[in-house]
Design an enzyme around this catalytic site. Structure first.
Site, PDB file in Angstrom:
ATOM      1  N   GLU A  79       0.833  -1.213  -0.044  1.00  7.00           N
ATOM      2  CA  GLU A  79      -0.051  -0.060  -0.077  1.00  7.00           C
ATOM      3  C   GLU A  79       0.925   1.258  -0.064  1.00  7.00           C
ATOM      4  OE1 GLU A  79      -1.227   0.247   4.483  1.00  7.00           O
ATOM      5  OE2 GLU A  79      -1.928  -1.405   3.553  1.00  7.00           O
ATOM      6  N   LYS A 111       2.723   4.486   1.035  1.00  6.40           N
ATOM      7  CA  LYS A 111       3.076   5.144   2.238  1.00  6.40           C
ATOM      8  C   LYS A 111       2.962   6.678   2.148  1.00  6.40           C
ATOM      9  CE  LYS A 111       7.356   5.185   5.305  1.00  6.40           C
ATOM     10  NZ  LYS A 111       7.262   6.597   5.788  1.00  6.40           N
ATOM     11  N   ASP A 133       2.694  10.460   3.296  1.00  3.03           N
ATOM     12  CA  ASP A 133       3.543  11.203   4.148  1.00  3.03           C
ATOM     13  C   ASP A 133       2.889  12.377   4.863  1.00  3.03           C
ATOM     14  OD1 ASP A 133       6.282  12.347   4.500  1.00  3.03           O
ATOM     15  OD2 ASP A 133       6.586  13.503   2.691  1.00  3.03           O
ATOM     16  N   TYR A 190      -5.191   2.550   8.371  1.00  2.00           N
ATOM     17  CA  TYR A 190      -4.698   1.218   7.920  1.00  2.00           C
ATOM     18  C   TYR A 190      -4.525   0.005   8.934  1.00  2.00           C
ATOM     19  CZ  TYR A 190      -0.591   4.185   9.113  1.00  2.00           C
ATOM     20  OH  TYR A 190       0.173   4.833   9.814  1.00  2.00           O
ATOM     21  N   LYS A 202      11.331   3.023   0.234  1.00  2.00           N
ATOM     22  CA  LYS A 202      11.257   4.769   0.116  1.00  2.00           C
ATOM     23  C   LYS A 202      11.645   4.937  -1.289  1.00  2.00           C
ATOM     24  CE  LYS A 202      11.732   7.043   3.725  1.00  2.00           C
ATOM     25  NZ  LYS A 202      11.067   8.039   4.548  1.00  2.00           N
ATOM     26  N   CYS A 245       8.711  48.976  -5.955  1.00  2.00           N
ATOM     27  CA  CYS A 245       8.060  47.730  -6.447  1.00  2.00           C
ATOM     28  C   CYS A 245       8.470  47.642  -7.996  1.00  2.00           C
ATOM     29  CB  CYS A 245       6.630  48.104  -6.412  1.00  2.00           C
ATOM     30  SG  CYS A 245       5.390  46.960  -7.413  1.00  2.00           S
ATOM     31  N   CYS A 294       5.331  49.112 -10.446  1.00  2.00           N
ATOM     32  CA  CYS A 294       4.490  50.402 -10.443  1.00  2.00           C
ATOM     33  C   CYS A 294       5.608  51.417 -10.035  1.00  2.00           C
ATOM     34  CB  CYS A 294       3.607  50.402  -9.723  1.00  2.00           C
ATOM     35  SG  CYS A 294       3.741  50.480  -7.697  1.00  2.00           S
ATOM     36  N   CYS A 334       4.131  45.946  -1.602  1.00  2.00           N
ATOM     37  CA  CYS A 334       3.764  46.983  -2.237  1.00  2.00           C
ATOM     38  C   CYS A 334       2.368  47.497  -2.131  1.00  2.00           C
ATOM     39  CB  CYS A 334       3.864  46.845  -3.955  1.00  2.00           C
ATOM     40  SG  CYS A 334       3.229  48.204  -4.792  1.00  2.00           S
ATOM     41  N   CYS A 357      -1.546  49.387  -8.127  1.00  2.00           N
ATOM     42  CA  CYS A 357      -0.252  48.982  -8.692  1.00  2.00           C
ATOM     43  C   CYS A 357      -1.031  47.943  -9.787  1.00  2.00           C
ATOM     44  CB  CYS A 357       0.704  48.176  -7.754  1.00  2.00           C
ATOM     45  SG  CYS A 357       1.768  47.313  -8.582  1.00  2.00           S
TER      46      CYS A 357
HETATM   47  S1  IVH Z   1       1.950   0.894   8.783  1.00  2.20           S
HETATM   48  C1  IVH Z   1       3.425  -1.277  12.489  1.00  2.20           C
HETATM   49  N1  IVH Z   1       1.047   2.008   6.834  1.00  2.20           N
HETATM   50  O1  IVH Z   1       5.062   5.293   8.096  1.00  2.20           O
HETATM   51  C2  IVH Z   1       2.876  -0.665  11.407  1.00  2.20           C
HETATM   52  N2  IVH Z   1       2.623   3.190   8.090  1.00  2.20           N
HETATM   53  O2  IVH Z   1       8.138   5.272   8.580  1.00  2.20           O
HETATM   54  C3  IVH Z   1       3.358   0.711  11.164  1.00  2.20           C
HETATM   55  N3  IVH Z   1       2.778   5.322   7.242  1.00  2.20           N
HETATM   56  O3  IVH Z   1       4.776   5.382  11.697  1.00  2.20           O
HETATM   57  C4  IVH Z   1       2.690   1.588  10.372  1.00  2.20           C
HETATM   58  N4  IVH Z   1       1.796   5.196   5.296  1.00  2.20           N
HETATM   59  O4  IVH Z   1       3.385   6.874  10.481  1.00  2.20           O
HETATM   60  C5  IVH Z   1       1.820   1.897   7.831  1.00  2.20           C
HETATM   61  N5  IVH Z   1       0.045   2.675   4.673  1.00  2.20           N
HETATM   62  C6  IVH Z   1       1.031   2.911   5.895  1.00  2.20           C
HETATM   63  C7  IVH Z   1       1.516   4.151   5.896  1.00  2.20           C
HETATM   64  C8  IVH Z   1       2.476   4.215   7.067  1.00  2.20           C
HETATM   65  C9  IVH Z   1       2.350   6.032   6.119  1.00  2.20           C
HETATM   66  C10 IVH Z   1       3.717   5.852   8.043  1.00  2.20           C
HETATM   67  C11 IVH Z   1       3.440   5.596   9.629  1.00  2.20           C
HETATM   68  C12 IVH Z   1       4.840   4.945  10.343  1.00  2.20           C
HETATM   69  C13 IVH Z   1       5.756   5.628   9.213  1.00  2.20           C
HETATM   70  C14 IVH Z   1       7.148   4.510   9.374  1.00  2.20           C
END
Ligand code: IVH
Length: 719
Positions: A114, A116, A118, A249, A337, A434, A437, A452, A457
């Site tokens: 799935e 990740k 941010d 999740y 990553k 500016c 103007c 400005c 302007c």
């Molecule tokens: S699972 C034990 N699923 O990534 C399971 N984490 O770098 C832990 N994160 O602390 C988390 N998307 O904040 C999981 N689909 C996802 C995620 C996810 C983002 C974050 C989460 C975790 C961090 C670790």
């Protein structure tokens, strides 16, 4: 309405709002307009205000707390919130997979891959179905109790309802309507803990940073920091405006995982009304996982939020338990990553742009470089302080970074590449005047940005007109960028044959056609000059003039939005148009009155009061009114409009100034009335505008109620 009826109405409104919340915030597939939604919420708040004892904590009106918190309390997680180990290559992933096979003592394992997200992980705790706590991860053992803020996440249900007809997100990148079975089987008594990733959509992140740059605050380096900074704000009103979102999740019932597989967990969450990321895949081998990672490395650019990788989890919960965890991270999951989207390039120059509200923004002019699939030649430097913080000089090599759809940022200077090139480096100096103007620029108290402040302007007028004419504002479609540019600069006078008229040896210049929004409505008196503009002719000029005329009747909210008041976006404009009847009422409201409006915080309130406090802006409003613009609220929402005119017969005559007859008809009919063309004994009201004609005489003879336009509006506004 009896209390019992009120209770029924409240229950049905809450259900409806919850449904629309889910459509909008979970599935991004709304069924009604924002305005209609706001009307539902308003009806509910009004009923609840009348019967405060019917308010429940899971009512949609209770998302935002009244008072800011003094501090966050520490909260001990029932189960540790673990982090993840990272991998950076497919080789790393394959090695991890081998460790999993060995640890589990099996020949093959199913994984769920799935995205990740941010953001920052949070835990939401439901007791007997009601959301009672929202907690940050903190150090994994202790987090911060940010319940007030977590409640503002609109995609997170305030209660888990067992028999809710929910649509489940089924994964494999598709959303399907679910046959609600899983939802019926939910056992929500006791404690249900849902964990997920709270995040800010990329556009919100950009906007927050733009605002911060303008206010001279340090910028958030990435959406994760912004989300986390937002979550730690003590004022949940601020948080609510920032629009945090959350993909869920993980799921625990009384501290335990109860499903057989992780895939089932995600299904359960989806069918219980939680937002689950649809981009996930059940993988039968590590090579499937790698394929998923590769696929999303490029596709992620098209997402509305940031993802920095893929999380891979062992699907079987039994195997997860067998594999266990280290003190920091589970052995059954890992993050892959993506490489950062960074590049090094030469900073050729720093130019200065002037924004719609006059802010001077330094822009890095770069040697073009390929970054995440696009060629980048400019990056924002935000403000003078940012340049100082980075210590960047013109001629430096810099590291730039792009996240999602976001404008590239200069991350840092590559100091090592200065060696031997010192003579090529120059310091940036903020202009004192500016660049558009020529007026002196100012740094207002408490702000880092140079601005400005010249209201006329051109740079401000240009952006301002663009907003004013935009579809969400006054919707003047023929008024595009190229035309705006011509309208706001002085044009040479031309004679009948189209030759430029000279004064001495220079062209004779006429004042710009448009110096503020109200001038648009006077363009009809300068049609000849309009026709003379480039790419204009009589036909396009008349089309434009007709569109401008038509825009006079836009509803109040479009006008409020179109004024371009700082912090007043579309939604805020809607809220304001719901709370104030007319621009005059809004203009005369104090900052305190404004802050008293539901969902209007102090910063927005101050910004509005400031804007209307400026004499030139008040004058602008007066000029708009003089130009015959509608400045009152007109439309009420169908569903929440009572049948206040049931069976009443109306005749409309003469020219109405604030709304068209068509609109008046729609509004009367929405309230159960009828509009007919001839006056008879059965006619209840005749609404007469300017130049009414014989129908009015006939109505007088028959002794029928005569309404002028204001009286008609009042009748329509009656509850
Ligand atoms: S699972 C034990 N699923 O990534 C399971 N984490 O770098 C832990 N994160 O602390 C988390 N998307 O904040 C999981 N689909 C996802 C995620 C996810 C983002 C974050 C989460 C975790 C961090 C670790």
């Amino acid at each position: 309405m009896t209390k019992k009826e009120a209770q029924q109405e409240i229950t049905s409104l809450r259900k409806l709002i919850r449904r629309h919340d889910e459509r909008y915030y979970v599935y991004s597939d709304p069924e009604i307009s924002d305005y209609e939604y706001d009307q539902l919420l308003k009806s509910l708040s009004q009923l609840e205000a009348k019967y405060p004892d019917l308010i429940t904590p899971d009512s949609p009106t209770q998302r935002v707390a009244g008072r800011p918190a003094d501090e966050f309390l520490r909260y001990q997680h029932r189960r540790q919130m673990l982090s993840l180990d990272n991998t950076y290559s497919y080789e790393d992933l394959r090695e991890w997979h081998q460790r999993v096979l060995k640890g589990a003592g099996v020949g093959n394992v199913d994984y769920v891959a799935e995205l990740k997200i941010d953001g920052l992980s949070i835990s939401a705790i439901y007791e007997n179905g009601l959301l009672t706590k929202g907690v940050t991860r903190g150090d994994g053992v202790f987090g911060e109790d940010v319940t007030q803020n977590v409640r503002t996440i609109r995609s997170l249900p305030l209660s888990i309802i067992k028999d809710q007809p929910a649509a489940a997100v089924r994964g494999n990148d598709e959303i399907v309507e679910n046959e609600t079975k899983a939802a019926h089987e939910i056992e929500v008594r006791g404690e249900v803990e849902v964990r997920g990733e709270a995040f800010l959509p990329s556009d919100v992140f950009v906007r927050i940073n733009e605002d911060r740059a303008e206010q001279g605050l340090p910028l958030f380096a990435n959406p994760r920091n912004a989300a986390s900074g937002t979550m730690k704000s003590l004022d949940s009103k601020v948080v609510a405006r920032r629009k945090l979102d959350c993909f869920c999740y993980e799921l625990f019932f009384d501290g335990k995982k109860k499903t057989n597989t992780h895939w089932e967990t995600l299904d359960w969450l989806g069918s219980a009304g939680f937002k689950v990321n649809p981009h996930r895949r059940l993988c039968r081998s590590i090579e499937d996982v790698i394929e998923f990672c590769a696929e999303w490395e490029s596709k992620r650019d098209g997402l509305a939020y940031e993802t920095d990788g893929v999380v891979i989890k062992v699907n079987s919960i039994a195997l997860q338990a067998e594999l266990g965890a280290t003190s920091k991270a589970p052995r059954w999951a890992v993050a892959y990553k993506y490489p950062a989207r960074q590049a090094t390039t030469l900073l050729r120059d720093i130019t200065v742009q002037v924004g719609r509200i006059g802010t001077l923004t330094p822009v890095a002019e770069l040697e073009p470089v390929l970054l995440a699939g696009t060629t980048v030649s400019r990056a924002s430097l935000h403000n003078e302080d940012q340049i100082k913080r980075l210590g960047v000089r013109i001629g430096d090599y810099v590291l730039i970074e792009k996240s999602g759809e976001i404008i590239p940022q200069v991350v840092r200077v590559i100091e090592s590449r200065r060696e031997g090139r010192e003579s090529e480096l120059r310091d940036f100096v903020m202009p004192t005047h500016c660049p558009v103007c020529g007026e002196e620029v100012r740094r207002l108290p408490g702000e880092v940005a140079w601005r400005c402040v010249n209201a006329t302007c051109r740079s401000k007028l240009e952006g301002g007109l663009r907003l004013f004419a935009s579809r969400t504002a006054m919707r003047i479609e023929g008024l595009g960028e190229a035309l705006i540019e011509q309208l706001i600069v002085a044009q040479p006078k031309k004679d009948k044959r189209g030759e430029v008229v000279l004064q001495d040896t220079r062209p004779l210049l006429l004042p710009p056609l448009v110096q503020d929004f109200a001038d648009l409505y006077r363009l009809k008196d300068r049609r000849d000059e309009l026709i003379n503009l480039e790419r204009m002719g009589p036909k396009s000029a008349d089309n434009l003039l007709a569109q401008i005329e038509e825009s006079r009747n836009r509803d109040l909210l479009h006008l409020i939005y179109g004024l371009g008041i700082r912090h007043v976006g579309e939604r805020t404009a809607q809220i304001l148009a719901g709370a104030f009847e007319s621009i005059d009422e809004l203009m005369n409201a104090s900052a305190e009155q404004l802050a008293g409006v539901f969902e209007i915080g102090e910063v927005i309130a101050a910004s509005i009061a400031d804007w209307f406090g400026e004499l030139r802006n008040r004058e602008l409003i007066e000029r708009l009114k003089a130009a015959g613009l509608n400045t009152r609220r007109q439309f009420q929402h169908r569903e929440t409009t009572g049948r206040t005119l049931d069976g009443k017969q109306f005749v409309l005559t003469g020219k109405l100034s604030t709304l068209s007859r068509e609109d008046a008809k729609v509004m009367i009919e929405a309230r159960g009335g009828r509009v007919t063309s001839s006056v008879t004994k059965k006619t209840d009201y005749i609404a007469a505008g300017d130049d009414p004609g014989s129908k009015l005489d006939r109505a007088r003879e028959l002794g029928i109620n005569i309404l002028n336009e204001d009286e008609l509006m009042e009748l329509l506004a009656r509850k």
